[in-house]
Design an enzyme around this catalytic site. Structure first.
Site, PDB file in Angstrom:
ATOM      1  CB  CYS A   2      -0.882   0.023   1.241  1.00  0.00           C
ATOM      2  SG  CYS A   2      -1.970  -1.393   1.360  1.00  0.00           S
ATOM      3  NE  ARG A  27       4.544   1.911  -1.094  1.00  0.00           N
ATOM      4  CZ  ARG A  27       5.335   1.966  -0.028  1.00  0.00           C
ATOM      5  NH1 ARG A  27       6.487   2.564  -0.093  1.00  0.00           N
ATOM      6  NH2 ARG A  27       4.967   1.416   1.117  1.00  0.00           N
ATOM      7  CG  ASN A  99       1.798   0.169   4.095  1.00  0.00           C
ATOM      8  OD1 ASN A  99       1.509  -0.984   3.793  1.00  0.00           O
ATOM      9  ND2 ASN A  99       3.001   0.675   3.871  1.00  0.00           N
ATOM     10  CD  GLU A 484      17.348 -12.372  -9.605  1.00  0.00           C
ATOM     11  OE1 GLU A 484      16.789 -13.019  -8.710  1.00  0.00           O
ATOM     12  OE2 GLU A 484      17.011 -11.205  -9.881  1.00  0.00           O
ATOM     13  CE  LYS A 488      14.061 -10.112 -11.587  1.00  0.00           C
ATOM     14  NZ  LYS A 488      14.790 -10.131 -10.355  1.00  0.00           N
ATOM     15  CE  LYS A 604      12.021  -2.218  -6.386  1.00  0.00           C
ATOM     16  NZ  LYS A 604      12.708  -3.276  -7.148  1.00  0.00           N
TER      17      LYS A 604
END
Ligand code: F6R
Length: 609
Positions: A2, A27, A99, A484, A488, A604
């Site tokens: 949030c 975010r 949040n 990784e 992705k 994020k």
């Protein structure tokens, strides 16, 4: 997660709120809303499921006016994604955005229902709103006292901003486990989850500390600490450039951030390599450095991409500094009874410094008798930095794309420098240490050479974007790079991608191989290449579609596609080999037309456990 922006001014704040909340889109969120108090002291609230653009259109149609209010982006935790669950939440004159998670909200909800409150949503935020209203109406308390009294009843990690339509001159901000920053303007003040939201209006910030409550008025800010004592907090001048949070010539933040890596690695190296090629971290005192001499074990804890960087460093700690190292996913570390090793040192890794799982693990570690702790972090004022004994910063700059790229290579750079430093302190492998420093110096230019391959990498992505599965293989310190690469692809293309150590193929995943299965193999021509070649042959024999990343062509079979990577020392190679995989995942998502910077369901900075 949030995002909150709030303002109290003398001007109409509608445009400011819409523009600022847009800056927090990165975010991650699924619905957005806004509330202001207008001239008649009415609360005007507009909410919608979906993007801020949809909210903007709705708001602009209404021609709203208000000089106090807030906007919010919601990442669903309590209750489904719906307009009813979208913030702000109202209880009569009280309006709240929040949040985080209120862990005891179900109990409080029952209590409030018994007191006659009706709920219009499934959220814990509406519980806060009704609780505040109940406390205020009981004794006619001031808004500050109401908030102070109410939060004593809340469990969990959260931040919130509250306003009162009966007294529309101030906002109350609370930080309790989730960050909030106050932006100082001229005759106007702001609050946000992240300074990025406010950079167009101010460069002057005050970060609230844990337990702080702030009364924010247009001309004045008063902060009370967790004991209710009025307190001065340092004002900082941000050096983040507003321009640095724009996409510039790039289509997406992720693309920009991939291309920024030569510079961000250079910035991470700057001032840390001395003339005699030893490493110096100004952030570490001699006492802290000595702890690494004493350490007989390193425990690293992190999540997601940061966890993969930690996994690479395990190979480095053990092979170069001769220190046994264990790496664990933070939420797992916090979920079991731990037996700690003798003289063990604790390290956390995080881009945001706000990841709730990693913070929880750090807090647990403090009770377990580690020699000390260190965080490697990209956000200087973050909770993880504040709560750790010491911090080594990655200088990647603000990372907006949800998929981490430049922070990963900066983390690896700091880790390798730290290990090289320990090698010097221990007077171990000094010649190798010198070689590492030399290779680090060349790393940015080698990455630039990879960028010249972007057309080829895009072509490979265009060939594979319709696939349902992709397998990534790596061996040794390249195995975490395979992990990784797969992460992705998963997060921005929603393609199922899995990574395996090459040697493990024959123990199960080989069953997946047929002519429809693309396999991306990280195969530098290093000490492990002969073993990797065996895996390539096994896949080739089963007609798998093979894509090899290497500095030397592997001429085994003709169903092998080859992407040439510039030569670099074996030790440092993982930092280079992730770059083509980042580009590959970017181009796949581009071809699929996905929302690259804000993939579905992801945030994020993951501030809830
Ligand atoms: C993946 C990604 C996440 C984060 C993870 C930890 O691209 O971004 O997996 O790496 O949520 O975040 P930090 O590093 O902020 O602790």
């Amino acid at each position: 997660m949030c995002g909150i922006v709030a303002a109290v001014t003398k001007r109409n704040i509608i445009n400011f709120l819409l523009q600022s909340i847009k800056k927090l889109e990165y975010r991650g969120y699924d619905s957005s809303g806004l509330a202001v108090i207008n001239k008649n002291s009415d609360i005007v609230r507009i909410r919608c499921v979906g993007k801020v653009n949809v909210l903007s259109k709705k708001v602009k149609k209404k021609k709203l006016f208000g000089n106090i209010g807030f906007a919010h982006t919601r990442w669903a935790t309590h209750g489904k994604i719906s307009k009813e669950n979208t913030h702000p939440h109202i209880s009569s004159n009280i309006v709240v955005v929040h949040n985080g998670i209120i862990e005891n909200s179900s109990k409080l909800r029952i209590l409030l229902e018994k007191k006659g409150y009706t709920f219009n949503s499934d959220t814990d935020t509406e519980v806060i709103a009704h609780l505040l209203h109940l406390e205020q109406s009981k004794k006619g308390l001031s808004l500050l006292k109401t908030v102070q009294k109410s939060i004593l009843q809340l469990n969990g990690n959260y931040s919130m901003v509250v306003m009162d339509a009966k007294n529309a001159s101030k906002l109350i901000a609370v930080r309790s486990g989730s960050p909030l920053v106050i932006g100082l303007g001229i005759k106007e003040n702001f609050i946000a989850s992240d300074q990025i939201a406010l950079l167009s209006s101010t460069k002057r910030f005050i970060y609230l500390e844990e337990g702080d409550i702030a009364i924010v008025k247009a001309k004045k800010v008063n902060i009370f600490n967790k004991d209710g004592v009025i307190i001065e907090r340092d004002e900082i001048k941000s050096n983040v450039k507003y321009k640095s949070v724009s996409k510039g010539k790039y289509k997406h933040y992720m693309e920009k951030e991939i291309y920024e890596q030569p510079l961000s690695i250079q910035k991470t190296l700057n001032n840390r390599i001395k003339e005699d090629k030893t490493i110096h971290f100004s952030e570490l005192s001699p006492k802290e450095e000595n702890l690494f001499l004493k350490a007989e074990h390193i425990q690293i804890v992190a999540c997601g991409t940061s966890y993969h960087a930690a996994l690479v460093s395990k190979y480095w700690f053990e092979s170069l500094a001769d220190i046994p190292c264990d790496v664990e996913i933070a939420s797992e570390f916090s979920s079991r009874k731990l037996a700690i090793r003798k003289n063990s040192f604790f390290i956390t890794l995080s881009q945001s410094g706000e990841t709730a799982d990693t913070l929880e693990a750090l807090r647990i570690s403090k009770k377990l008798g580690y020699l000390g702790n260190l965080t490697i972090c990209n956000m200087k004022g973050s909770s993880l930095v504040k709560e750790s004994d010491c911090c080594l910063s990655t200088e990647a700059g603000i990372e907006i794309g949800v998929a981490s790229t430049k922070s990963f290579t900066a983390q690896l750079t700091v880790l390798l420098m730290l290990i090289t430093k320990i090698m010097h302190l221990k007077r171990k492998n000094i010649m190798i240490a010198k070689k590492i420093v030399k290779s680090l110096h060349y790393l940015p230019s080698k990455i630039k050479k990879i960028f010249k391959k972007n057309t080829l990498i895009e072509k490979v992505a265009n060939n594979l974007y319709r696939k349902k599965n992709i397998l990534f293989l790596g061996r040794g310190s390249q195995y975490p790079i395979a992990l990784e690469g797969a992460l992705k692809v998963k997060e921005i293309s929603y393609i199922h991608a899995e990574a395996y150590p090459s040697g493990e193929l024959k123990h199960g995943p080989l069953a997946l191989i047929d002519k429809n299965m693309p396999v991306i193999i990280i195969a530098p021509n290093d000490s492990l290449i002969e073993k990797t070649k065996k895996s390539i042959q096994e896949i080739s024999a089963r007609e798998g579609k093979i894509y090899v990343l290497s500095d030397k062509e592997v001429n085994l079979e003709n169903n092998i596609n080859f992407i040439k990577i510039p030569y670099i020392e074996e030790i440092i190679a993982p930092i280079l080999y992730i770059v083509p995989l980042q580009l590959f995942s970017y181009y796949i998502a581009l071809k699929k037309g996905k929302n690259i910077d804000q993939p579905r369901n992801l945030a994020k900075s993951v501030t809830v456990e």
